[in-house]
Design a protein around this motif. Structure first.
Motif, PDB file in Angstrom:
ATOM      1  N   LEU A 238       0.829  -1.209   0.000  1.00 55.65           N
ATOM      2  CA  LEU A 238       0.000   0.000   0.000  1.00 55.65           C
ATOM      3  C   LEU A 238       0.864   1.259   0.000  1.00 55.65           C
ATOM      4  O   LEU A 238       0.608   2.210  -0.747  1.00 55.65           O
ATOM      5  CB  LEU A 238      -0.927  -0.005   1.220  1.00 55.65           C
ATOM      6  CG  LEU A 238      -2.181  -0.854   1.129  1.00 55.65           C
ATOM      7  CD1 LEU A 238      -2.887  -0.911   2.480  1.00 55.65           C
ATOM      8  CD2 LEU A 238      -3.130  -0.293   0.063  1.00 55.65           C
ATOM      9  N   TYR A 239       1.874   1.258   0.866  1.00 55.20           N
ATOM     10  CA  TYR A 239       2.789   2.405   0.905  1.00 55.20           C
ATOM     11  C   TYR A 239       3.433   2.604  -0.461  1.00 55.20           C
ATOM     12  O   TYR A 239       3.522   3.734  -0.971  1.00 55.20           O
ATOM     13  CB  TYR A 239       3.868   2.194   1.967  1.00 55.20           C
ATOM     14  CG  TYR A 239       4.972   3.221   1.887  1.00 55.20           C
ATOM     15  CD1 TYR A 239       4.822   4.470   2.478  1.00 55.20           C
ATOM     16  CD2 TYR A 239       6.151   2.948   1.204  1.00 55.20           C
ATOM     17  CE1 TYR A 239       5.833   5.426   2.389  1.00 55.20           C
ATOM     18  CE2 TYR A 239       7.159   3.896   1.112  1.00 55.20           C
ATOM     19  CZ  TYR A 239       6.991   5.123   1.702  1.00 55.20           C
ATOM     20  OH  TYR A 239       7.989   6.065   1.598  1.00 55.20           O
ATOM     21  N   GLY A 240       3.894   1.512  -1.072  1.00 56.20           N
ATOM     22  CA  GLY A 240       4.538   1.607  -2.368  1.00 56.20           C
ATOM     23  C   GLY A 240       3.608   2.153  -3.436  1.00 56.20           C
ATOM     24  O   GLY A 240       4.004   3.002  -4.243  1.00 56.20           O
ATOM     25  N   PHE A 241       2.346   1.692  -3.448  1.00 52.55           N
ATOM     26  CA  PHE A 241       1.403   2.181  -4.451  1.00 52.55           C
ATOM     27  C   PHE A 241       1.174   3.676  -4.305  1.00 52.55           C
ATOM     28  O   PHE A 241       1.239   4.434  -5.291  1.00 52.55           O
ATOM     29  CB  PHE A 241       0.073   1.438  -4.341  1.00 52.55           C
ATOM     30  CG  PHE A 241      -1.003   2.012  -5.218  1.00 52.55           C
ATOM     31  CD1 PHE A 241      -0.947   1.852  -6.592  1.00 52.55           C
ATOM     32  CD2 PHE A 241      -2.060   2.737  -4.667  1.00 52.55           C
ATOM     33  CE1 PHE A 241      -1.927   2.404  -7.414  1.00 52.55           C
ATOM     34  CE2 PHE A 241      -3.034   3.288  -5.482  1.00 52.55           C
ATOM     35  CZ  PHE A 241      -2.970   3.125  -6.849  1.00 52.55           C
ATOM     36  N   PHE A 242       0.920   4.135  -3.080  1.00 48.01           N
ATOM     37  CA  PHE A 242       0.652   5.554  -2.873  1.00 48.01           C
ATOM     38  C   PHE A 242       1.899   6.401  -3.111  1.00 48.01           C
ATOM     39  O   PHE A 242       1.810   7.505  -3.663  1.00 48.01           O
ATOM     40  CB  PHE A 242       0.090   5.790  -1.471  1.00 48.01           C
ATOM     41  CG  PHE A 242      -1.381   5.491  -1.353  1.00 48.01           C
ATOM     42  CD1 PHE A 242      -2.320   6.482  -1.575  1.00 48.01           C
ATOM     43  CD2 PHE A 242      -1.812   4.220  -1.044  1.00 48.01           C
ATOM     44  CE1 PHE A 242      -3.677   6.208  -1.486  1.00 48.01           C
ATOM     45  CE2 PHE A 242      -3.170   3.931  -0.950  1.00 48.01           C
ATOM     46  CZ  PHE A 242      -4.108   4.920  -1.175  1.00 48.01           C
ATOM     47  N   MET A 243       3.061   5.895  -2.708  1.00 49.71           N
ATOM     48  CA  MET A 243       4.290   6.658  -2.928  1.00 49.71           C
ATOM     49  C   MET A 243       4.629   6.725  -4.417  1.00 49.71           C
ATOM     50  O   MET A 243       5.033   7.775  -4.929  1.00 49.71           O
ATOM     51  CB  MET A 243       5.448   6.039  -2.142  1.00 49.71           C
ATOM     52  CG  MET A 243       6.795   6.765  -2.345  1.00 49.71           C
ATOM     53  SD  MET A 243       6.721   8.558  -2.062  1.00 49.71           S
ATOM     54  CE  MET A 243       6.474   8.604  -0.287  1.00 49.71           C
ATOM     55  N   ASN A 244       4.474   5.618  -5.128  1.00 52.47           N
ATOM     56  CA  ASN A 244       4.734   5.634  -6.564  1.00 52.47           C
ATOM     57  C   ASN A 244       3.714   6.487  -7.307  1.00 52.47           C
ATOM     58  O   ASN A 244       4.046   7.133  -8.313  1.00 52.47           O
ATOM     59  CB  ASN A 244       4.741   4.207  -7.119  1.00 52.47           C
ATOM     60  CG  ASN A 244       6.008   3.459  -6.762  1.00 52.47           C
ATOM     61  OD1 ASN A 244       7.102   3.992  -6.841  1.00 52.47           O
ATOM     62  ND2 ASN A 244       5.872   2.206  -6.338  1.00 52.47           N
ATOM     63  N   LEU A 245       2.473   6.492  -6.813  1.00 51.36           N
ATOM     64  CA  LEU A 245       1.457   7.368  -7.386  1.00 51.36           C
ATOM     65  C   LEU A 245       1.859   8.828  -7.177  1.00 51.36           C
ATOM     66  O   LEU A 245       1.691   9.671  -8.068  1.00 51.36           O
ATOM     67  CB  LEU A 245       0.106   7.090  -6.718  1.00 51.36           C
ATOM     68  CG  LEU A 245      -1.165   7.435  -7.509  1.00 51.36           C
ATOM     69  CD1 LEU A 245      -1.207   6.678  -8.825  1.00 51.36           C
ATOM     70  CD2 LEU A 245      -2.386   7.124  -6.668  1.00 51.36           C
ATOM     71  N   ASN A 246       2.402   9.119  -6.003  1.00 54.41           N
ATOM     72  CA  ASN A 246       2.899  10.465  -5.728  1.00 54.41           C
ATOM     73  C   ASN A 246       4.080  10.796  -6.639  1.00 54.41           C
ATOM     74  O   ASN A 246       4.175  11.901  -7.188  1.00 54.41           O
ATOM     75  CB  ASN A 246       3.312  10.568  -4.265  1.00 54.41           C
ATOM     76  CG  ASN A 246       3.880  11.939  -3.919  1.00 54.41           C
ATOM     77  OD1 ASN A 246       3.141  12.891  -3.719  1.00 54.41           O
ATOM     78  ND2 ASN A 246       5.197  12.049  -3.867  1.00 54.41           N
ATOM     79  N   ASN A 247       4.995   9.838  -6.805  1.00 53.35           N
ATOM     80  CA  ASN A 247       6.159  10.076  -7.651  1.00 53.35           C
ATOM     81  C   ASN A 247       5.756  10.385  -9.088  1.00 53.35           C
ATOM     82  O   ASN A 247       6.190  11.378  -9.677  1.00 53.35           O
ATOM     83  CB  ASN A 247       7.079   8.850  -7.637  1.00 53.35           C
ATOM     84  CG  ASN A 247       7.794   8.670  -6.319  1.00 53.35           C
ATOM     85  OD1 ASN A 247       7.981   9.607  -5.561  1.00 53.35           O
ATOM     86  ND2 ASN A 247       8.191   7.439  -6.023  1.00 53.35           N
ATOM     87  N   PHE A 248       4.908   9.525  -9.661  1.00 57.08           N
ATOM     88  CA  PHE A 248       4.518   9.682 -11.058  1.00 57.08           C
ATOM     89  C   PHE A 248       3.537  10.835 -11.274  1.00 57.08           C
ATOM     90  O   PHE A 248       3.465  11.392 -12.366  1.00 57.08           O
ATOM     91  CB  PHE A 248       3.885   8.387 -11.579  1.00 57.08           C
ATOM     92  CG  PHE A 248       4.850   7.252 -11.736  1.00 57.08           C
ATOM     93  CD1 PHE A 248       6.094   7.449 -12.314  1.00 57.08           C
ATOM     94  CD2 PHE A 248       4.520   5.975 -11.307  1.00 57.08           C
ATOM     95  CE1 PHE A 248       6.990   6.400 -12.465  1.00 57.08           C
ATOM     96  CE2 PHE A 248       5.407   4.914 -11.465  1.00 57.08           C
ATOM     97  CZ  PHE A 248       6.644   5.133 -12.038  1.00 57.08           C
ATOM     98  N   GLY A 249       2.766  11.174 -10.235  1.00 60.14           N
ATOM     99  CA  GLY A 249       1.702  12.155 -10.426  1.00 60.14           C
ATOM    100  C   GLY A 249       1.956  13.523  -9.862  1.00 60.14           C
ATOM    101  O   GLY A 249       1.419  14.522 -10.376  1.00 60.14           O
ATOM    102  N   MET A 250       2.788  13.636  -8.797  1.00 60.76           N
ATOM    103  CA  MET A 250       2.942  14.921  -8.120  1.00 60.76           C
ATOM    104  C   MET A 250       4.379  15.377  -7.959  1.00 60.76           C
ATOM    105  O   MET A 250       4.631  16.549  -7.697  1.00 60.76           O
ATOM    106  CB  MET A 250       2.316  14.824  -6.716  1.00 60.76           C
ATOM    107  CG  MET A 250       0.809  14.940  -6.689  1.00 60.76           C
ATOM    108  SD  MET A 250       0.218  16.582  -7.120  1.00 60.76           S
ATOM    109  CE  MET A 250       0.784  17.540  -5.730  1.00 60.76           C
ATOM    110  N   ASP A 251       5.326  14.465  -8.093  1.00 55.08           N
ATOM    111  CA  ASP A 251       6.717  14.803  -7.840  1.00 55.08           C
ATOM    112  C   ASP A 251       7.289  15.562  -9.034  1.00 55.08           C
ATOM    113  O   ASP A 251       7.304  15.062 -10.158  1.00 55.08           O
ATOM    114  CB  ASP A 251       7.530  13.523  -7.597  1.00 55.08           C
ATOM    115  CG  ASP A 251       8.896  13.807  -7.005  1.00 55.08           C
ATOM    116  OD1 ASP A 251       9.569  14.742  -7.482  1.00 55.08           O
ATOM    117  OD2 ASP A 251       9.308  13.090  -6.076  1.00 55.08           O
ATOM    118  N   GLN A 252       7.786  16.753  -8.774  1.00 52.87           N
ATOM    119  CA  GLN A 252       8.324  17.599  -9.839  1.00 52.87           C
ATOM    120  C   GLN A 252       9.462  16.914 -10.600  1.00 52.87           C
ATOM    121  O   GLN A 252       9.649  17.153 -11.794  1.00 52.87           O
ATOM    122  CB  GLN A 252       8.822  18.919  -9.243  1.00 52.87           C
ATOM    123  CG  GLN A 252       9.400  19.901 -10.242  1.00 52.87           C
ATOM    124  CD  GLN A 252       8.348  20.491 -11.166  1.00 52.87           C
ATOM    125  OE1 GLN A 252       7.165  20.507 -10.844  1.00 52.87           O
ATOM    126  NE2 GLN A 252       8.776  20.981 -12.316  1.00 52.87           N
TER     127      GLN A 252
END
Length: 521
Positions: A238-252
């Protein structure tokens, strides 16, 4: 103090000089803000994919993953397994969104959607995340190189940091991407070499490694039951999914690369290339940790210097020998996992190859740090300086602002690295800090994308609620025993998951439904 053979020093110096030269090479055409931040949108998808892969495969992976596998098991591999689903969401929704808006900053659209406060909140979260990321990588690099050379960790951070700042300032995002292409290849070769060298020193080869690892559950993915109070498989997934979603979607760092691609299709290809390379590559580092576990099980006396070093770090240099030895005898593999690979390298890897592997470790950290510097400078210029200080910036002033921001964030990353000296696990500290800083940002972004009717008021209430939940989950362990029932019962990696869901769901709850028109009879 360890002394590296001359040939290894030469290899390392050639690598560092080559990285600086790449920055100088691209500096000749790096004369505009668009070139510095977007490379004028002409980078091929395969290069961007290798660049994103190199950013993911940081020194936290190079050092922390083998340390986790040595000290525990393959539980952290669930993070990698979550990447394909996050990548699918990014390709289907995020890349088209960012390419359509054309905004170089990932956070400009939050202001258009919810107002200035949303943009400012996301920028603050991103900057803190980047400083924490760069700090953890600086720490991981210096920890490894200290074990190999004996030099002071702060001095190592300074020297490496100066080299990174030079080529990032001179070459901009194009230099960052092309150096990361080289670094991604180099660090993969380094990992393969380490596996070969460890296995060649284990009597019985992979068969013996498998037997020893299986006996101690070193190949386990962790607890498979739905337990969210410990680092179970599902917590990491779960942590990985949300963190990767953050990386691909919100991380500059990643959003900026979407704009460097020649087309939306090439940007999508870059993400999938990263995913399908990173999953087997990250598995390779878990294999390294398991191989090292078997090697030291067969050679337990070689662990004594590592135990003593760890005990001295915890007790301080002034501790007596009896105290140090007493503590060293109680230490478990998880207490010194990050130190086993540097120890193996300095004692067992032959001259020449050691320089190449050190260069691979340097590349693992330099790629992510340079990317973080460039992305942080871009966000500061677009979302802070031009938004609140001076909107009318000339081309020359804007470029100077980006250069200055790159230097400043590089220095802040070094300071964060110094503050992390002495932590138990570089991977754990990064996961915890990133979860705290990134949780609320992703929830707000998803709320803006998914719910078109959610307005400023509902989003603000949701964000404040999410922040309060994140603060409680992070600091409730400090409550006295009389209030133990009020402490957060979930594992620390659930902070990001819960924080994201709270903001998203509370935002939906407070969204006012449009009233249906009244029919007149």
């Amino acid at each position: 103090m360890q002394t590296l053979p001359v040939i290894d020093i030469v290899v390392i110096l050639i690598y560092l000089a080559a990285m600086v030269y790449v920055g100088y090479f691209f500096s000749r055409k790096n004369k505009s803000q668009d070139q510095f931040t977007k490379a004028s949108g002409h980078i091929p998808g395969w290069a961007i994919g290798l660049s994103i892969y190199a950013t993911f495969l940081s020194s936290n992976t190079f050092l922390g993953v083998p340390g986790k596998a040595f000290g525990a098991n393959w539980n952290a591999f669930a993070f990698s397994l979550s990447m394909p689903l996050a990548a699918w969401v990014a390709v289907k929704y995020f890349i088209p969104f960012y390419r359509r808006t054309g905004e170089i900053s990932a956070y400009t659209n939050l202001e258009k959607r919810f107002g200035p406060w949303a943009r400012t909140y996301a920028v603050v979260c991103f900057i803190f995340t980047q400083i924490a990321r760069m700090g953890s990588i600086f720490f991981g690099l210096s920890l490894t190189l200290q074990a190999l050379t004996g030099y002071d960790m702060k001095m190592i951070m300074l020297i490496v940091g100066i080299c990174i700042i030079l080529y990032t300032v001179m070459g901009g995002i194009e230099a960052v991407i092309w150096t990361e292409v080289v670094q991604g290849i180099l660090k993969t070769i380094g990992a393969i070499l380490i596996v070969y060298l460890v296995v060649s020193h284990v009597d019985g080869g992979f068969g013996k490694i498998w037997d020893l690892g299986k006996a101690d559950e070193k190949f386990s993915l962790g607890n498979l039951s739905p337990d969210f109070t410990s680092s179970s498989f599902w917590v990491v997934l779960l942590y990985g999914f949300f963190m990767n979603l953050n990386n691909f979607g919100m991380d500059q760092n990643y959003v900026q690369r979407y704009h460097t691609a020649t087309s939306q299709k090439e940007a999508a290809k870059s993400i999938w290339l990263c995913v399908w390379i990173y999953i087997p590559a990250s598995l390779l580092f878990f294999v390294i940790g398991s191989c090292l576990y078997a090697y030291y099980q067969l050679n337990p006396d070689l662990l004594e210097p590592i135990r003593m070093q760890t005990a001295i770090e915890r007790l301080g240099a002034d501790a007596g020998e009896h105290q140090v030895r007493a503590l060293a005898a109680t230490l478990q593999p998880a207490d010194f996992g990050d130190k086993v690979m540097p120890n193996f390298m300095v004692t067992m890897i032959p001259a020449g190859l050691l320089g190449l592997i050190i260069s691979a470790i340097l590349s693992a950290g330099m790629s992510t740090i340079s990317s973080g510097m460039n992305a942080s400078a871009t966000v500061f210029a677009e979302d802070v300086y031009k938004r609140y200080i001076n909107r009318n910036v000339t081309e020359k002033q804007g470029l100077r602002l980006l250069h200055t921001g790159t230097v400043v964030f590089g220095l802040l990353g070094m300071i964060a690295g110094v503050l992390m000296i002495g932590v138990k696990s570089v991977l754990d500290i990064w996961w915890q800090l990133s979860g705290i800083f990134a949780g609320g940002m992703l929830g707000l972004f998803l709320l803006g994308i998914v719910s078109k009717r959610t307005g400023n008021h509902a989003a603000l209430i949701a964000t404040i609620t999410g922040i309060l939940v994140i603060l409680w989950m992070t600091f409730s362990y400090l409550l006295p025993d009389s209030y133990a029932s009020l402490r957060n019962p979930l594992h620390a990696n659930m902070i990001m998951v819960v924080g994201t869901l709270v903001i998203f769901l509370v935002g939906l709850l407070f969204t006012r439904k449009k009233k249906a028109p009244v029919k007149v009879s």
